[in-house]
Design an enzyme around this catalytic site. Structure first.
Site, PDB file in Angstrom:
ATOM      1  N   THR A   1       9.682  -6.826 -12.429  1.00 28.17           N
ATOM      2  CA  THR A   1       9.030  -8.134 -12.561  1.00 28.17           C
ATOM      3  C   THR A   1       7.985  -8.315 -11.462  1.00 28.17           C
ATOM      4  O   THR A   1       8.270  -8.061 -10.287  1.00 28.17           O
ATOM      5  CB  THR A   1      10.090  -9.261 -12.459  1.00 28.17           C
TER       6      THR A   1
ATOM      7  N   HIS B   1      -1.272  -7.960   3.080  1.00 27.47           N
ATOM      8  CA  HIS B   1      -0.973  -8.536   4.409  1.00 27.47           C
ATOM      9  C   HIS B   1      -1.988  -8.132   5.480  1.00 27.47           C
ATOM     10  O   HIS B   1      -1.915  -8.609   6.615  1.00 27.47           O
ATOM     11  CB  HIS B   1       0.471  -8.240   4.836  1.00 27.47           C
TER      12      HIS B   1
ATOM     13  N   GLN C   1      -7.649  -0.787   5.165  1.00 31.11           N
ATOM     14  CA  GLN C   1      -8.358  -1.402   6.304  1.00 31.11           C
ATOM     15  C   GLN C   1      -9.810  -1.727   5.957  1.00 31.11           C
ATOM     16  O   GLN C   1     -10.607  -2.050   6.852  1.00 31.11           O
ATOM     17  CB  GLN C   1      -8.297  -0.468   7.533  1.00 31.11           C
TER      18      GLN C   1
ATOM     19  N   ALA D   1       0.813  -1.219   0.000  1.00 32.65           N
ATOM     20  CA  ALA D   1       0.000   0.000   0.000  1.00 32.65           C
ATOM     21  C   ALA D   1       0.846   1.268   0.000  1.00 32.65           C
ATOM     22  O   ALA D   1       0.440   2.287  -0.558  1.00 32.65           O
ATOM     23  CB  ALA D   1      -0.924  -0.006   1.205  1.00 32.65           C
ATOM     24  N   THR D   2       2.013   1.214   0.617  1.00 34.86           N
ATOM     25  CA  THR D   2       2.849   2.414   0.642  1.00 34.86           C
ATOM     26  C   THR D   2       3.180   2.822  -0.791  1.00 34.86           C
ATOM     27  O   THR D   2       3.038   3.994  -1.176  1.00 34.86           O
ATOM     28  CB  THR D   2       4.133   2.152   1.463  1.00 34.86           C
TER      29      THR D   2
ATOM     30  N   ASN E   1      -7.010   3.383  10.175  1.00 33.47           N
ATOM     31  CA  ASN E   1      -6.234   2.322  10.814  1.00 33.47           C
ATOM     32  C   ASN E   1      -6.029   2.602  12.301  1.00 33.47           C
ATOM     33  O   ASN E   1      -5.694   1.708  13.067  1.00 33.47           O
ATOM     34  CB  ASN E   1      -4.870   2.148  10.125  1.00 33.47           C
TER      35      ASN E   1
ATOM     36  N   SER F   1      -3.735  -3.586   0.304  1.00 28.09           N
ATOM     37  CA  SER F   1      -2.509  -4.244   0.776  1.00 28.09           C
ATOM     38  C   SER F   1      -2.839  -5.664   1.248  1.00 28.09           C
ATOM     39  O   SER F   1      -3.719  -5.850   2.095  1.00 28.09           O
ATOM     40  CB  SER F   1      -1.907  -3.450   1.939  1.00 28.09           C
TER      41      SER F   1
ATOM     42  N   CYS G   1       3.651   1.791  11.821  1.00 31.06           N
ATOM     43  CA  CYS G   1       4.664   2.555  11.081  1.00 31.06           C
ATOM     44  C   CYS G   1       5.031   3.832  11.814  1.00 31.06           C
ATOM     45  O   CYS G   1       5.959   4.518  11.435  1.00 31.06           O
ATOM     46  CB  CYS G   1       4.152   2.928   9.697  1.00 31.06           C
TER      47      CYS G   1
HETATM   48  N1  PMP Z   1      -2.548   2.616   4.632  1.00 34.12           N
HETATM   49  C1  PMP Z   1      -3.110   2.170   5.770  1.00 34.12           C
HETATM   50  C2  PMP Z   1      -4.458   2.697   6.159  1.00 34.12           C
HETATM   51  C3  PMP Z   1      -2.457   1.217   6.554  1.00 34.12           C
HETATM   52  O1  PMP Z   1      -3.032   0.783   7.692  1.00 34.12           O
HETATM   53  C4  PMP Z   1      -1.180   0.743   6.156  1.00 34.12           C
HETATM   54  C5  PMP Z   1      -0.436  -0.277   6.995  1.00 34.12           C
HETATM   55  N2  PMP Z   1      -0.240   0.118   8.332  1.00 34.12           N
HETATM   56  C6  PMP Z   1      -0.636   1.231   4.952  1.00 34.12           C
HETATM   57  C7  PMP Z   1      -1.339   2.160   4.228  1.00 34.12           C
HETATM   58  C8  PMP Z   1       0.713   0.748   4.451  1.00 34.12           C
HETATM   59  O2  PMP Z   1       0.593  -0.559   3.992  1.00 34.12           O
HETATM   60  P1  PMP Z   1       1.858  -1.450   3.514  1.00 34.12           P
HETATM   61  O3  PMP Z   1       2.373  -2.092   4.746  1.00 34.12           O
HETATM   62  O4  PMP Z   1       1.274  -2.444   2.553  1.00 34.12           O
HETATM   63  O5  PMP Z   1       2.814  -0.541   2.850  1.00 34.12           O
END
Ligand code: PMP
Length: 372
Positions: A234, A198, A176, A69-70, A146, A196, A316
């Site tokens: 890739t 995970h 989320q 997601a980042t 989140n 994302s 994070c």
């Molecule tokens: N956006 C939100 C709302 C999240 O909760 C997170 C993960 N904490 C991210 C972005 C970042 O996700 P990723 O770990 O896949 O980079």
């Protein structure tokens, strides 16, 4: 172990790990190569794209695979940026992977507006309405917070956009929400939507950016032109296939109801304890709590000794002081310091929730006694 930090990450499905192994060790071919085995893999990836679009509730647009997601958030925002008169609008509730991109745009001389949150953690829609205008290029808001589990009214935001700035793109960080809340992307007409893996029992390091109209997007990574040129490199085939496995094995409606029961049970077991308060928010997956007089981090550490794992805000940003999101909701510094986040998964049992509540209250009072 009682793991109550599922907003930080979830346990990967065992079946997904088997799929990972298959695509890492047997069907390991590069989807960009020209022979049949590779062409097969490329077709399978296209199948995953269609599957994700169906899950989003649309047949339109493109799916770009990313490293998470980042990266998806960076691509959505920086890839939509245009020089000239344009302005950008973000909520103050955004994850650092959006918020820090907004700050980057600001540092580059772009006009950036931040919209605060109301006490319930949602975007302040009235401020948003005032801030957007005919120069707005992009509005970026998250689907579910989140930090608090607040669910933004994206239909309302979509209406504000339609009425006040139809030229603006709408980007939604859906990390989320995807595979957690039942929704249909066409109801709010997002141009860009971030996912994302995970966060829903898929592997770490893989994500998606949904793009309604890719021709409006510019790549931020230069290279071999994979993913239609929007994201060179890739494709992470094993992770993408394991992500598909997770999506296929999640019953969103069923889990939603079950997890709602877990959150209700948690609240019922903790709300009567003196000194404990919580935020009433819409997502059943996340609950934000305050423990008056005790530092949230101290409580989190004490709980880990009992094999119970909770969060203290975004994983994070735990190393940073303060909490921009909670501050924007009007919480004072004491409430913020005493805050923890509990986040659920359908793999938890009601008994574990009751036990965790009992241990959390017990640990809270023990610490409170010591710090008095
Ligand atoms: N956006 C939100 C709302 C999240 O909760 C997170 C993960 N904490 C991210 C972005 C970042 O996700 P990723 O770990 O896949 O980079």
């Amino acid at each position: 172990m009682i793991y109550l930090d599922n907003a930080a990450t979830t346990k990967m499905f065992e079946g997904g790990a088997d799929i990972y192994k298959k695509y890492a060790c047997q069907s390991f071919f590069n989807p960009s190569a020209g022979y049949n085995k590779s062409i097969e893999i490329a077709k399978e990836l296209d199948g995953v794209r269609e599957h994700i679009k169906r899950r989003l509730g649309t047949t339109k647009g493109s799916i770009i695979f990313t490293s998470g997601a980042t990266e998806s958030n960076n691509l959505a925002i920086i890839g939509s940026k245009r020089n000239g008169k344009w302005e950008y609008v973000f909520s103050l509730g955004e994850h650092p992977s959006v918020y820090n991109v907004a700050r980057f745009l600001e540092s580059q001389g772009h006009i950036v507006h931040f919209v605060g949150l109301t006490k319930n953690g949602q975007v302040d829609y009235e401020v948003l309405r005032r801030v957007v205008n005919d120069k707005t290029r992009l509005i970026s808001v998250m689907h579910v917070s989140n930090e608090t589990g607040a669910v933004n009214d994206l239909v309302k935001i979509g209406e504000i956009r339609k009425e006040r700035c139809p030229q603006a793109l709408l980007h939604v960080d859906g990390v989320q929400a995807f595979c957690k809340l039942p929704f249909n992307i066409e109801d709010f007409n997002a141009d860009l939507y971030t996912i994302s893996a995970h966060k829903f029992h898929g592997p770490k390091g893989v994500g998606v950016l949904y793009v309604k109209n890719p021709s409006g997007l510019k790549n931020i990574v230069y290279g071999g032109g994979q993913e239609g040129g929007y994201r060179s490199g890739t494709e992470n085939v094993p992770c993408i296939m394991a992500m598909k496995y997770a999506i296929e094995n999640i019953d969103v409606e069923k889990n939603y109801q079950y997890v709602k029961g877990l959150k209700d049970c948690f609240i019922e077991n903790i709300e009567k304890a003196d000194g404990v308060s919580y935020l009433q928010t819409e997502s059943p997956y996340i609950l934000s709590l305050s423990f008056s007089g005790v530092n949230g981090e101290t409580l989190m550490r004490a709980l880990q000794d009992k094999d119970i794992y909770v969060g203290v805000g975004s994983a994070c940003s735990t190393k940073k002081a303060g909490n921009r999101v909670l501050e924007s909701m009007g919480m004072n510094i004491d409430e913020i310091k005493s805050h923890i986040r509990v986040s659920f998964s359908e793999e938890l049992k009601l008994d574990e929730i009751r036990k965790a509540c009992h241990e959390i209250i017990d640990t809270y009072y023990t610490i409170l006694e010591k710090v008095k």
